[in-house]
Design an enzyme around this catalytic site. Structure first.
Site, mmCIF file in Angstrom:
data_model
loop_
_atom_site.group_PDB
_atom_site.id
_atom_site.type_symbol
_atom_site.label_atom_id
_atom_site.label_comp_id
_atom_site.label_asym_id
_atom_site.label_seq_id
_atom_site.Cartn_x
_atom_site.Cartn_y
_atom_site.Cartn_z
ATOM 1 C CB SER A 25 -0.931 -0.092 0.977
ATOM 2 O OG SER A 25 -0.549 -0.134 2.251
ATOM 3 C CE LYS A 67 -2.826 1.437 4.543
ATOM 4 N NZ LYS A 67 -2.367 0.623 4.704
#
Lengths: 204, 204
Positions: free
Chosen positions: B123, B160
């Site tokens: 990601s 993230k």
DNA sequence: TTGCATACCAGACAAATGTCTGGTATCATA
DNA sequence: TATGATACCAGACATTTGTCTGGTATGCAA
């Protein structure tokens, strides 16, 4: 006296002091712990140290000066500070003192020399190596085909993937916007063993 | 007696021994140097050490036990070994001993706690953070919008980019194949301050 | 209340560690 | 040859460092 693990308790402060000194490679004497905590008696410091040993958070070499140690990773190889070079030019690997940006801690293999090099350009982004990253390089004059190496081409160091075609050396980028290099003369300075990126300003 | 800098000369062997011991965080006594080199007299070892000091290759704290040191980078902050966690689950930051993969040396800021976390998934590849990389995280309960953080979402840690919309937290991937997360509950474990990638098998 | 545990102080002593002095052997140079 | 430098040995001593013993003060539980 309530036993508490508050970070301000004497025990925790002793532990932190010792740990920091050990991390700096400067094991303290009991008297240095005493002074650091402001105790009036050596024995006060010593009791905390002995308690930390009993709890398994420190180990010690009885009777040995500066003998308290951390019990953990002493199975790990030593960490050494290696210089990070901004640029490497021909003949300069041993004399590029003025190009040293700083130092980073590296767990090195015994018998090997290392240096860090600041990555310039975007030729290796496909391999997740961005401009500004630092590559940690084990100094060696050759490497296997496929390894990412630092090579000296036309008096300038470059980070590329090595491809050996028989006796010929090719240096491949990991970015389609760049072409492979097939230098007439080229010297391998070492193999890239680690890539590091600092996300905060001011580091190294 | 010809003075030679051959790697087998006593001077060089003394220097190497001391340097290795210092790198291991275990400064030697003069007598330990004596024994390591096989001298019969303490003074033999001491003269070599004093010569190394005179040459500027070592420094020493006079009268202090285990007082010989390397002269270089002691202006740098201490390097400490921080644990690298394979996974972090809810409530586990302090008890995840069984998930520790190993340790890496990190130059930490005094007063801050750090841990390493193995990156899972793709990601964050757009930011040059690949699966298998290790992120070095400074433990803190909050961070600025835009920072890359480790956050605990549904009892699982994830790496993230943090986006703060007023009081709301969004966790953005750096890969178009993934969507932003807007968790109802989420805890920031810390801020990613460094990314490391080992290119050789067997390293942490 | 007493007893126990913890946390500190004070002083003395034993051992580790640094340091000094005097010495021999070897080599190179004047 | 004598001199000076280097490199080692041997022994003794001074200082640092670890350790022990005895003590007071505080808190908690029986």
């Amino acid at each position: 006296m309530a036993q508490q693990k508050d970070r301000h308790s004497a025990r925790e402060r002793v532990y932190r002091f010792v740990r920091e000194r050990l991390a700096a490679g400067r094991p303290p004497t009991v008297r240095e712990v005493q002074e650091a905590l402001g105790f009036r008696a050596v024995q006060s410091a010593r009791e905390h140290l002995e308690r930390l040993v009993a709890e398994g958070r420190l180990t010690k070499r009885a009777g040995e000066a500066r003998g308290y140690r951390l019990p953990e990773p002493d199975a790990k190889p030593p960490a050494a500070l290696v210089p990070v070079l901004g640029r490497v030019q021909a003949g300069a690997l041993t004399t590029a003192v003025e190009d040293i940006e700083g130092y980073v801690p590296v767990q090195h293999k015994a018998g090997s020399e290392y240096f860090g090099l600041r990555v310039q350009g975007d030729s290796m982004t496909g391999a997740g190596i961005l401009a500004g990253d630092i590559v940690i390089v084990r100094a060696q004059p050759s490497a296997d085909s496929g390894a990412i190496v630092v090579a000296l081409v036309e008096d300038e160091a470059t980070v590329k993937r090595l491809r050996l075609r028989g006796q010929r050396i090719e240096l491949h980028p990991e970015n389609p916007a760049f072409s492979p290099i097939t230098p007439e003369e080229c010297r391998i300075l070492g193999k890239v063993v680690e890539v590091r990126r600092f996300l905060e300003e001011g580091e190294v």
